[in-house]
Design a protein around this motif. Structure first.
Motif, PDB file in Angstrom:
ATOM      1  N   UNK A 192      -6.789  64.392  21.211  1.00 57.07           N
ATOM      2  CA  UNK A 192      -6.017  64.992  20.177  1.00 57.07           C
ATOM      3  C   UNK A 192      -6.833  65.846  19.033  1.00 57.07           C
ATOM      4  N   UNK A 193      -6.400  66.942  19.166  1.00 52.25           N
ATOM      5  CA  UNK A 193      -7.042  68.023  18.150  1.00 52.25           C
ATOM      6  C   UNK A 193      -6.571  67.947  16.625  1.00 52.25           C
ATOM      7  N   UNK A 194      -7.542  67.784  15.782  1.00 49.73           N
ATOM      8  CA  UNK A 194      -7.110  67.612  14.287  1.00 49.73           C
ATOM      9  C   UNK A 194      -6.445  66.252  13.969  1.00 49.73           C
ATOM     10  N   UNK A 195      -6.905  65.453  14.670  1.00 48.77           N
ATOM     11  CA  UNK A 195      -6.180  63.881  14.411  1.00 48.77           C
ATOM     12  C   UNK A 195      -6.646  63.210  13.243  1.00 48.77           C
ATOM     13  N   UNK A 196      -7.824  63.889  12.517  1.00 48.10           N
ATOM     14  CA  UNK A 196      -8.114  63.401  11.067  1.00 48.10           C
ATOM     15  C   UNK A 196      -7.739  64.542   9.999  1.00 48.10           C
ATOM     16  N   UNK A 197      -6.700  65.467  10.365  1.00 51.55           N
ATOM     17  CA  UNK A 197      -6.212  66.362   9.397  1.00 51.55           C
ATOM     18  C   UNK A 197      -7.006  67.125   8.616  1.00 51.55           C
ATOM     19  N   UNK A 198      -8.227  67.401   8.971  1.00 50.41           N
ATOM     20  CA  UNK A 198      -9.276  68.146   8.294  1.00 50.41           C
ATOM     21  C   UNK A 198      -8.858  69.616   8.316  1.00 50.41           C
ATOM     22  N   UNK A 199      -8.546  70.326   9.244  1.00 48.38           N
ATOM     23  CA  UNK A 199      -7.987  71.704   9.620  1.00 48.38           C
ATOM     24  C   UNK A 199      -6.649  71.754   8.792  1.00 48.38           C
ATOM     25  N   UNK A 210      -9.809  63.448   0.077  1.00 48.51           N
ATOM     26  CA  UNK A 210     -10.407  62.316  -0.630  1.00 48.51           C
ATOM     27  C   UNK A 210      -9.726  61.026  -0.156  1.00 48.51           C
ATOM     28  N   UNK A 211     -10.609  59.803  -0.230  1.00 49.95           N
ATOM     29  CA  UNK A 211     -10.227  58.588   0.010  1.00 49.95           C
ATOM     30  C   UNK A 211      -9.611  58.462   1.322  1.00 49.95           C
ATOM     31  N   UNK A 212     -10.132  59.116   2.502  1.00 48.67           N
ATOM     32  CA  UNK A 212      -9.982  59.096   3.594  1.00 48.67           C
ATOM     33  C   UNK A 212     -10.570  58.018   4.501  1.00 48.67           C
ATOM     34  N   UNK A 213      -9.723  57.662   5.653  1.00 48.59           N
ATOM     35  CA  UNK A 213     -10.522  56.687   6.794  1.00 48.59           C
ATOM     36  C   UNK A 213     -11.548  57.457   7.686  1.00 48.59           C
ATOM     37  N   UNK A 214     -11.315  58.643   7.749  1.00 48.50           N
ATOM     38  CA  UNK A 214     -12.412  59.665   8.534  1.00 48.50           C
ATOM     39  C   UNK A 214     -12.213  60.987   7.921  1.00 48.50           C
ATOM     40  N   UNK A 215     -13.430  61.452   7.615  1.00 49.24           N
ATOM     41  CA  UNK A 215     -13.356  62.818   6.972  1.00 49.24           C
ATOM     42  C   UNK A 215     -13.236  62.947   5.691  1.00 49.24           C
ATOM     43  N   UNK A 216     -12.488  63.969   5.160  1.00 53.37           N
ATOM     44  CA  UNK A 216     -12.199  64.062   3.832  1.00 53.37           C
ATOM     45  C   UNK A 216     -10.602  64.176   3.432  1.00 53.37           C
ATOM     46  N   UNK A 217      -9.743  64.340   4.704  1.00 52.65           N
ATOM     47  CA  UNK A 217      -8.393  64.516   4.232  1.00 52.65           C
ATOM     48  C   UNK A 217      -7.497  63.489   5.010  1.00 52.65           C
ATOM     49  N   UNK A 218      -6.400  63.181   4.458  1.00 49.65           N
ATOM     50  CA  UNK A 218      -5.419  62.227   5.212  1.00 49.65           C
ATOM     51  C   UNK A 218      -4.081  62.718   4.819  1.00 49.65           C
ATOM     52  N   UNK A 274      -3.954  55.250  15.286  1.00 52.08           N
ATOM     53  CA  UNK A 274      -3.885  55.660  14.139  1.00 52.08           C
ATOM     54  C   UNK A 274      -4.337  54.762  13.073  1.00 52.08           C
ATOM     55  N   UNK A 275      -5.019  55.149  12.180  1.00 52.53           N
ATOM     56  CA  UNK A 275      -5.242  54.288  10.840  1.00 52.53           C
ATOM     57  C   UNK A 275      -3.874  54.646   9.897  1.00 52.53           C
ATOM     58  N   UNK A 276      -3.794  53.566   9.266  1.00 51.34           N
ATOM     59  CA  UNK A 276      -2.627  53.580   8.504  1.00 51.34           C
ATOM     60  C   UNK A 276      -2.878  52.630   7.236  1.00 51.34           C
ATOM     61  N   UNK A 277      -2.298  53.195   6.088  1.00 51.47           N
ATOM     62  CA  UNK A 277      -2.418  52.483   4.911  1.00 51.47           C
ATOM     63  C   UNK A 277      -1.312  52.398   4.029  1.00 51.47           C
ATOM     64  N   UNK A 296      -1.595  58.006   6.709  1.00 50.93           N
ATOM     65  CA  UNK A 296      -2.122  58.187   8.116  1.00 50.93           C
ATOM     66  C   UNK A 296      -3.668  58.956   8.191  1.00 50.93           C
ATOM     67  N   UNK A 297      -4.406  58.496   9.193  1.00 52.45           N
ATOM     68  CA  UNK A 297      -5.692  59.189   9.250  1.00 52.45           C
ATOM     69  C   UNK A 297      -6.314  58.767  10.642  1.00 52.45           C
ATOM     70  N   UNK A 298      -7.013  59.603  10.975  1.00 48.63           N
ATOM     71  CA  UNK A 298      -7.849  59.120  12.502  1.00 48.63           C
ATOM     72  C   UNK A 298      -7.023  58.872  13.529  1.00 48.63           C
TER      73      UNK A 298
END
Length: 217
Positions: free
Chosen positions: A29-36, A78-86, A116-119, A182-184
């Motif tokens: 899944x492309x861009x699953x960590x929402x960095x772009x 910031x404060x992401x599970x993976x990378x910088x964005x969520x 998926x990571x959830x918080x 959500x992240x990752x």
């Protein structure tokens, strides 16, 4: 295939594959960590109200807001599970909110582990399966309630059907009145269906049958 035979087939597969292993390779899944991200645009009103873009007003590249299930979308740095964005999704008081991304790499007849990571709230993981019918078919893969300040992982398993399958979209759902981050988000192909010892119950699902797997039996 009758449903009882499909269930038997799944049980047979489970008997031969005690532990499914992920195939070598990256997240499908492309861009699953929402960095772009790109400048955000909300879809037209489908009769359920309009989406709102909060914060920066940007949208994760490749992800779409479901016009039939609007809410508030925020791309958070910031404060992401993976990378910088969520992302943070907030649903309205009367209707769930859904955000989705197509995964064209998924192929018919292959089992996939989708996670998926959830918080900070309750969330559900879905796939929308597209075939010959105009409307897609929704499959619920997993649900979780994650505490504030702690990322938790929800995981489900899915196999597109051999026949009439075109493509599927991974979908993140927040129930009405709720908010979740959500992240990752990941999609990995498996060598076979899997029920891992020591994890929460999960569903194995295809077009003929659904099987709930639990460490408790």
């Amino acid at each position: 295939m009758p449903k009882i035979l499909a269930v038997f087939a799944l049980l047979t597969l489970l008997g031969t594959v005690a532990l499914g292993k992920e195939s070598a390779g990256d997240n499908l899944l492309e861009n699953g960590s929402f960095e772009a991200s790109v400048a955000g645009r909300v879809p037209k009103d489908a009769g359920q109200g309009l989406w709102k873009l909060a914060g920066s007003g940007r949208m994760a590249t490749g992800w779409s807001l479901n016009a039939g299930y609007p809410g508030v979308f925020s791309l958070v740095e910031g404060d992401a599970a993976d990378g910088n964005a969520h992302v943070r999704i907030e649903a309205g008081a009367k209707r769930d909110a859904q955000v989705f991304r197509p995964c064209p790499a998924m192929q018919a007849g292959v089992w996939y582990r989708i996670s998926a990571r959830v918080r900070g709230g309750t969330a559900t993981l879905l796939t929308y399966e597209y075939g010959p019918k105009p409307a897609p078919q929704a499959f619920t893969l997993a649900s979780i309630t994650a505490p504030k300040g702690e990322w938790r992982t929800m995981t489900g398993f899915y196999a597109p059907p051999h026949k009439r399958f075109r493509h599927a979209a991974v979908t993140l759902l927040v129930p009405k009145g709720g908010t979740a981050e959500f992240d990752d988000v990941r999609v990995h192909a498996l060598q076979g269906p899997v029920a891992e010892a020591g994890v929460r119950p999960v569903k194995l699902r295809n077009e003929q049958a659904e099987l709930l797997l639990s460490g408790a039996g």
